[in-house]
Design a protein around this motif. Structure first.
Motif, PDB file in Angstrom:
ATOM      1  N   UNK A 178       0.763  -1.320   0.209  1.00  0.00           N
ATOM      2  CA  UNK A 178      -0.012   0.122  -0.016  1.00  0.00           C
ATOM      3  C   UNK A 178       0.891   1.063   0.006  1.00  0.00           C
ATOM      4  N   UNK A 179       0.124   2.496   0.046  1.00  0.00           N
ATOM      5  CA  UNK A 179       0.941   3.504   0.062  1.00  0.00           C
ATOM      6  C   UNK A 179       2.003   3.732   1.172  1.00  0.00           C
ATOM      7  N   UNK A 180       1.548   3.062   2.267  1.00  0.00           N
ATOM      8  CA  UNK A 180       2.491   3.116   3.464  1.00  0.00           C
ATOM      9  C   UNK A 180       3.400   2.127   3.820  1.00  0.00           C
ATOM     10  N   UNK A 181       3.346   1.224   2.940  1.00  0.00           N
ATOM     11  CA  UNK A 181       4.362   0.086   3.315  1.00  0.00           C
ATOM     12  C   UNK A 181       3.894  -1.369   2.574  1.00  0.00           C
ATOM     13  N   UNK A 182       4.725  -2.245   3.112  1.00  0.00           N
ATOM     14  CA  UNK A 182       4.405  -3.711   2.353  1.00  0.00           C
ATOM     15  C   UNK A 182       4.576  -4.832   3.463  1.00  0.00           C
ATOM     16  N   UNK A 183       4.067  -5.946   3.186  1.00  0.00           N
ATOM     17  CA  UNK A 183       4.182  -7.008   3.948  1.00  0.00           C
ATOM     18  C   UNK A 183       4.883  -8.431   3.367  1.00  0.00           C
ATOM     19  N   UNK A 184       5.710  -9.011   3.611  1.00  0.00           N
ATOM     20  CA  UNK A 184       6.439 -10.206   3.030  1.00  0.00           C
ATOM     21  C   UNK A 184       7.131 -11.198   4.043  1.00  0.00           C
ATOM     22  N   UNK A 185       7.409 -11.936   3.097  1.00  0.00           N
ATOM     23  CA  UNK A 185       8.235 -13.276   3.818  1.00  0.00           C
ATOM     24  C   UNK A 185       9.657 -13.158   3.786  1.00  0.00           C
ATOM     25  N   UNK A 186      10.523 -13.256   4.579  1.00  0.00           N
ATOM     26  CA  UNK A 186      12.224 -13.271   4.570  1.00  0.00           C
ATOM     27  C   UNK A 186      12.644 -14.517   4.994  1.00  0.00           C
ATOM     28  N   UNK A 187      13.722 -15.184   4.128  1.00  0.00           N
ATOM     29  CA  UNK A 187      14.389 -16.354   4.538  1.00  0.00           C
ATOM     30  C   UNK A 187      15.267 -16.202   5.680  1.00  0.00           C
ATOM     31  N   UNK A 188      15.247 -14.883   6.415  1.00  0.00           N
ATOM     32  CA  UNK A 188      16.081 -14.808   7.683  1.00  0.00           C
ATOM     33  C   UNK A 188      15.516 -14.004   8.775  1.00  0.00           C
ATOM     34  N   UNK A 189      15.998 -14.202  10.052  1.00  0.00           N
ATOM     35  CA  UNK A 189      15.252 -13.452  10.970  1.00  0.00           C
ATOM     36  C   UNK A 189      15.229 -11.722  10.650  1.00  0.00           C
ATOM     37  N   UNK A 190      14.524 -11.119  10.757  1.00  0.00           N
ATOM     38  CA  UNK A 190      14.382  -9.593  10.557  1.00  0.00           C
ATOM     39  C   UNK A 190      14.130  -8.917  11.970  1.00  0.00           C
TER      40      UNK A 190
END
Length: 101
Positions: free
Chosen positions: A39-51
């Motif tokens: 969206x205009x404010x950000x995004x959500x995704x999966x990472x292969x590492x700990x964030x």
């Protein structure tokens, strides 16, 4: 029911995202992900590492339609800040990024 945290609407659309950041020691990392929503404010995704919350990232989002080559798709580059993380039993980390303007 969980309260909505977002201030802006998001599209539930999978888009390829290239992500670059650096660890506490300064070592740089890169990976490819697929945004779950954006969206205009950000995004959500999966990472292969700990964030970690507070990590600053460089993102490149490709607006590719399924079945099309993403190399031909429009791209947007942005800077972002990790604002939420959730480790999954699969070893992946779900993370939310707020775009920095």
């Amino acid at each position: 029911m969980q309260a909505e945290r977002r201030r802006k609407d998001r599209m539930e659309y999978a888009l390829p995202v290239s992500i670059r950041g650096s660890e506490e020691g300064g070592r740089e990392y890169r990976f490819e992900a697929v945004a779950r929503n954006i969206g205009a404010g950000g995004l959500c995704a999966f990472a292969p590492r700990k964030m970690k919350i507070g990590e600053k990232l460089s993102l490149r989002v490709r607006f590719a339609h399924p079945g099309n080559r993403s190399a031909q798709a429009a791209e947007v580059s942005a800077r972002g800040l990790v604002v939420r993380t959730e480790d999954r039993p699969t070893g992946l980390c779900l993370f939310a990024v707020a775009f920095l303007f």
